[in-house]
Design an enzyme around this catalytic site. Sequence first.
Site, mmCIF file in Angstrom:
data_model
loop_
_atom_site.group_PDB
_atom_site.id
_atom_site.type_symbol
_atom_site.label_atom_id
_atom_site.label_comp_id
_atom_site.label_asym_id
_atom_site.label_seq_id
_atom_site.Cartn_x
_atom_site.Cartn_y
_atom_site.Cartn_z
ATOM 1 N N ASP A 147 1.278 -7.270 8.159
ATOM 2 C CA ASP A 147 2.116 -6.323 7.791
ATOM 3 C C ASP A 147 1.969 -5.494 6.440
ATOM 4 O OD1 ASP A 147 2.880 -6.834 10.345
ATOM 5 O OD2 ASP A 147 4.745 -7.658 10.642
ATOM 6 N N LYS A 148 1.997 -3.920 6.748
ATOM 7 C CA LYS A 148 2.136 -3.189 4.805
ATOM 8 C C LYS A 148 2.817 -4.000 4.613
ATOM 9 C CE LYS A 148 3.521 1.154 3.752
ATOM 10 N NZ LYS A 148 4.493 2.423 4.559
#
Length: 335
Positions: A147-148
């Site tokens: 994820d970011k």
Amino acid sequence: MPIFKFLADKDQKPIRIDKFLIQAIPNISRNQIQKSTRLGKISVNERIIKKNNYKIKPLDSIIIETIPTSIFFLDEEYKNIIEEKIPLDILHEDKDVLVVNKPAGMVVHPGFGHEKGTLIHGIKYHLKKNSNQNRFPPRLGLIHRIDKDTSGLLLLAKNEHSQKWLLQQFFHKTIKRKYIALVWGDLQKKEGSITGFIGRDPKNRKRMILFQNPFPYKGKYSITHYKILERYPNITYISCNIETGKTHQIRAHFKYLGHPLFNDSTYGGDQILMKKKLSKKNIEFFNMCLKILKRQALHAISLSFIHPRNKRKYNFTCPIPEDFKNVLLKCRDKF
């Protein structure tokens, strides 16, 4: 045309072969599987399968061939990427693979709202300028994602042979990934496993939920093993090994247990858990920590895989990011 070979686990639950292959091969469509079936290009235990309703059984040997390489993410968004000079923390690079330490806040691949500045944009620049590479593997070699706002190790392939080899390893679980995390509350067991089916939360499409039956949300089976590293009042430092790599897996699993990740706003971790039972000083302390670590406390700290060329096992680790480390140090000093 590539040939994919799979051996079903000894505890494999009965599942239609088309569903099995969709889970096993990234971005393959049901239409592609149906076409391969019609052409007699799918076999189980050396017998050609003529219908997609065949159910996979434990230790079945499956072979599927002549699936177009376009299944490996040959999307327009990747073909049309304009390379960007973006700083990359590359821990290892050879003719076949790249291991990158991704910082929190960097998006891995382009998508809606992230048309520029992603890791993939930087990878394309790096391969073109630093490796003198003009032919790129599909999806620019991306094997998996994080994820970011999760930091840590990512594995990429530099050619199609390596990409197929590494994707096969993901299916057969020979690629190992270890994460560290901070979760709210005091986990009862020193170590344990979380299992269940992950699917989109029908009430919030940005979240995933865990449930124990694949219906009605048609979730994908997931397994996370965890171990407690350190305990503090109202917060626990853990390590996680994942057998499967589903979207938001660790985040959704610990939300399911009632212990969301520290400062994970999507899953309620940006609020202090059990606040009514804490002293004023401890509330102030955790509010300070939330300001230091402004994203979910999740870091992909280690990675191991079998190299596609020399068949040796490679192991990599990366440092704990400063924001994560600072909160850990403050917890150790206070408690």
